[in-house]
Scaffold this motif. Structure first.
Motif, short mmCIF file in Angstrom:
data_model
loop_
_atom_site.label_atom_id
_atom_site.label_comp_id
_atom_site.label_asym_id
_atom_site.label_seq_id
_atom_site.Cartn_x
_atom_site.Cartn_y
_atom_site.Cartn_z
N ARG A 140 0.73 -1.04 -0.06
CA ARG A 140 -0.07 -0.02 -0.03
C ARG A 140 0.92 1.29 0.05
NH1 ARG A 140 -3.65 -1.35 5.16
NH2 ARG A 140 -4.90 0.55 4.25
N ARG A 141 1.23 1.68 -1.31
CA ARG A 141 2.20 2.81 -1.38
C ARG A 141 1.54 4.32 -1.06
NH1 ARG A 141 6.88 1.24 -3.20
NH2 ARG A 141 6.94 -0.72 -4.32
N ASP A 142 0.37 4.24 -0.63
CA ASP A 142 -0.47 5.48 -0.40
C ASP A 142 -0.07 5.92 0.96
OD1 ASP A 142 -1.89 3.38 0.30
OD2 ASP A 142 -3.83 4.55 0.59
N ARG A 163 -0.98 8.45 6.06
CA ARG A 163 -0.95 8.22 4.63
C ARG A 163 -0.32 9.67 4.16
NH1 ARG A 163 -6.84 7.38 5.63
NH2 ARG A 163 -7.20 5.50 4.65
N LEU A 164 0.19 9.49 3.17
CA LEU A 164 1.05 10.70 2.33
C LEU A 164 -0.04 11.96 2.47
CD1 LEU A 164 2.46 8.80 -0.63
CD2 LEU A 164 3.93 9.80 1.21
N GLU A 179 -1.39 13.52 4.89
CA GLU A 179 -2.28 13.44 5.83
C GLU A 179 -1.78 14.04 7.17
OE1 GLU A 179 -5.10 9.96 7.66
OE2 GLU A 179 -3.09 9.62 7.37
N ASN A 220 6.63 3.47 2.95
CA ASN A 220 6.26 3.50 1.50
C ASN A 220 5.87 2.10 1.13
OD1 ASN A 220 6.22 6.36 1.46
ND2 ASN A 220 8.66 6.23 0.78
N GLY A 260 2.36 16.78 0.15
CA GLY A 260 2.28 15.43 0.43
C GLY A 260 3.03 14.67 1.43
#
Length: 515
Positions: free
Chosen positions: A2-4, A30-31, A33, A66, A192
């Motif tokens: 899960r790269r998010d 998360r990115l 967030e 990541n 991000g």
């Protein structure tokens, strides 16, 4: 994979001897967030973030950055993966400059033989100006606690983080500094960057965060979108019970009669001038103001920790002159420092020794210290403030920040003071413990102890205090009571802006207009 998710911590456990700090907990951010991590002191928040920063290693569990499993053996490893941590407890080098502190990690890892001081200072000033225009040539030891906190945040901004962890970053900041910090956090979100935000302040969590995860007693309780829950629901999860009210009820009628403390035209010749105020019996008086306004310096001067050049202080009708803090203690005047780590506690001494330190005569027997009396006194006062601890003989350094603060308050109560100055009394303390401390403070006032509370958290001052005096650039510019005690009005006065009269107190109107 899960790269998010910028950072995932899965089934992480950590023990310190017989104490289980974390029990198979999960956490992810998360990115782009801002994810709040909430819990009472001792819930395991800082332990988990110290694992994320490589300071501690987990007993079990997996860390992914990541989407890729990683091993973080040191803070340097964490930095290489783009993880930066702003610690709750300030960890700066006091004997070097702000610029040197900001770039210390970069200098240590640089392959260059020489570093240009001028270039270093120019870069540091550019970073510092985003938060507060503190001259970066200043020695850190000459900064206030709030200014040191801003330097800690500036350090993190140099690391080019992909994951930024902020552990109680606003504990020593005023409302205006918090607004500046939140502006930066919003810009990081747009870039991000994943951000973890640890705070006990519900208003801040609901202002800046996207999701919130709650820990309790070292265990994962749950994760929610901030938009889907209320502050009360979060508090109920934090403490495992309903917390009906944070602040105890105030007296229905304002205290009257003769003041127990009167300060007239007090000046120190440096930070503040011509300060006059009164404190009545059974009253909690608040000091509000921006960083550097002189709130702490006024309290320290009255308590004999700083010299005064002009003015008079009267308590119970008697003029008092305290040249040393020991004189103040003898008179029943106690100051609770905002810097519990540097000036408030003896971290290497035991909990019992700290609680009884202000008057060892309380635990003496036949001219010698009695270990049994010391332990009994410490246990009784520890229970009164809701102290969570192991053995009473453990070093204070082994406690969480919030429980260290409770030890400092218990030590103050041990001497049964006549007048107390509480400087940031709940800094870094969780919501459940805050309620306990507020009740203790109100109980002290009801029993006749004079209380002056200094806080950068306006909600705390408004909820706890009967009156608030506002200080701007070393001068008292007015007071607010009753319905006039609003955040907007206090911020206007503390910022030096003209405000319209909104209190029955003539001083509020006159001083506000004069400003």
């Amino acid at each position: 994979m899960r790269r998010d998710f910028a950072l995932e911590m899965c089934k992480v456990s950590k023990s310190f001897g017989p104490v289980q700090a974390l029990r198979c907990v999960d956490f992810s951010v998360r990115l782009g967030e801002v994810h709040a991590l909430a819990g009472e002191n001792g819930a395991g928040k800082s332990t988990l973030m110290n694992i994320a920063d490589g300071i501690l290693q987990p007993d079990s569990g997996e860390i992914r950055v990541n989407g890729e499993p990683v091993t973080l053996r040191s803070p340097l490893d964490a930095q290489r993966f783009g993880i930066g941590l702003v610690h709750q407890e300030i960890a700066l080098c006091p004997d070097v400059t702000v610029a040197e502190n900001i770039f210390m990690a970069a200098i240590a890892t640089s392959s260059k033989w020489f570093t240009s001081r001028r270039e270093l200072e120019m870069k540091a000033q550019g970073i510092m100006d985003k938060l507060m225009p503190i001259p970066v040539t200043t020695m850190v030891r000459d900064l206030s606690i709030a200014e040191q906190q801003l330097v800690e945040i500036a350090k993190a901004l140099t690391l080019n983080c992909k994951v930024l962890i902020l552990d109680e970053p606003t504990a020593a900041l005023t409302e205006s500094e918090v607004t500046t910090l939140f502006g930066l956090m919003n810009s990081f979100r747009n870039q991000g960057i994943a951000q973890v935000y640890i705070s006990h302040r519900m208003s801040e969590i609901f202002d800046i965060c996207d999701r919130i995860t709650v820990f309790r007693d070292g265990q994962y309780v749950g994760t929610d979108n901030v938009a889907d829950v209320t502050p009360q629901q979060v508090v109920d999860k934090l403490v495992g019970r309903s917390l009906e009210q944070l602040f105890p009820p105030k007296p229905k009628e304002a205290p009257d009669g003769h003041p127990m403390l009167s300060v007239k035209d007090l000046s120190d010749g440096e930070v503040f001038q011509d300060v006059s105020f009164e404190l009545r019996d059974k009253e909690i008086l608040g000091f509000a103001g921006l960083i550097g306004a002189g709130r702490t310096e006024i309290a320290e001067t009255i308590c004999g920790l700083r010299a005064h050049t002009l003015g008079e202080v009267t308590m119970d009708g008697q003029v008092i002159v305290s040249d040393h803090f020991a004189d103040s203690i003898d008179k029943g005047i106690i100051y609770l420092s905002e810097d519990r780590k540097g000036a408030g506690l003896f971290l290497d001494l035991s909990i019992a020794q700290n609680i009884t330190a202000l008057d060892t005569g309380l635990v003496a027997s036949g001219g010698f210290l009695s270990g049994a009396k010391e332990a009994r006194t410490a246990k009784d006062l520890g229970r009164r403030v809701g102290l969570k601890r192991g053995s009473i003989h453990n070093a204070v350094a082994t406690l969480s920040g919030g429980n260290q603060q409770k030890v400092a308050i218990a030590r103050m109560l041990a001497v049964k003071p006549r007048l107390v100055f509480l400087d940031e009394p709940t800094r870094g303390v969780d919501v459940g413990a805050k309620a306990e401390i507020y009740n203790i403070v109100r109980e002290l006032a009801d029993q006749g102890t004079g209380v002056v509370a200094i806080s950068s958290e306006l909600t705390e001052l408004i909820g706890l205090c009967d009156r608030i005096v506002v200080i701007h650039e070393g001068r008292l510019v007015g007071e607010v009571t009753g319905d006039a005690m609003t955040e907007e009005r206090i911020i206007q006065m503390a910022s030096g802006l003209t405000v319209s009269p909104a209190s029955d107190s003539p001083a509020t109107s006159e001083l506000g207009e004069r400003n």
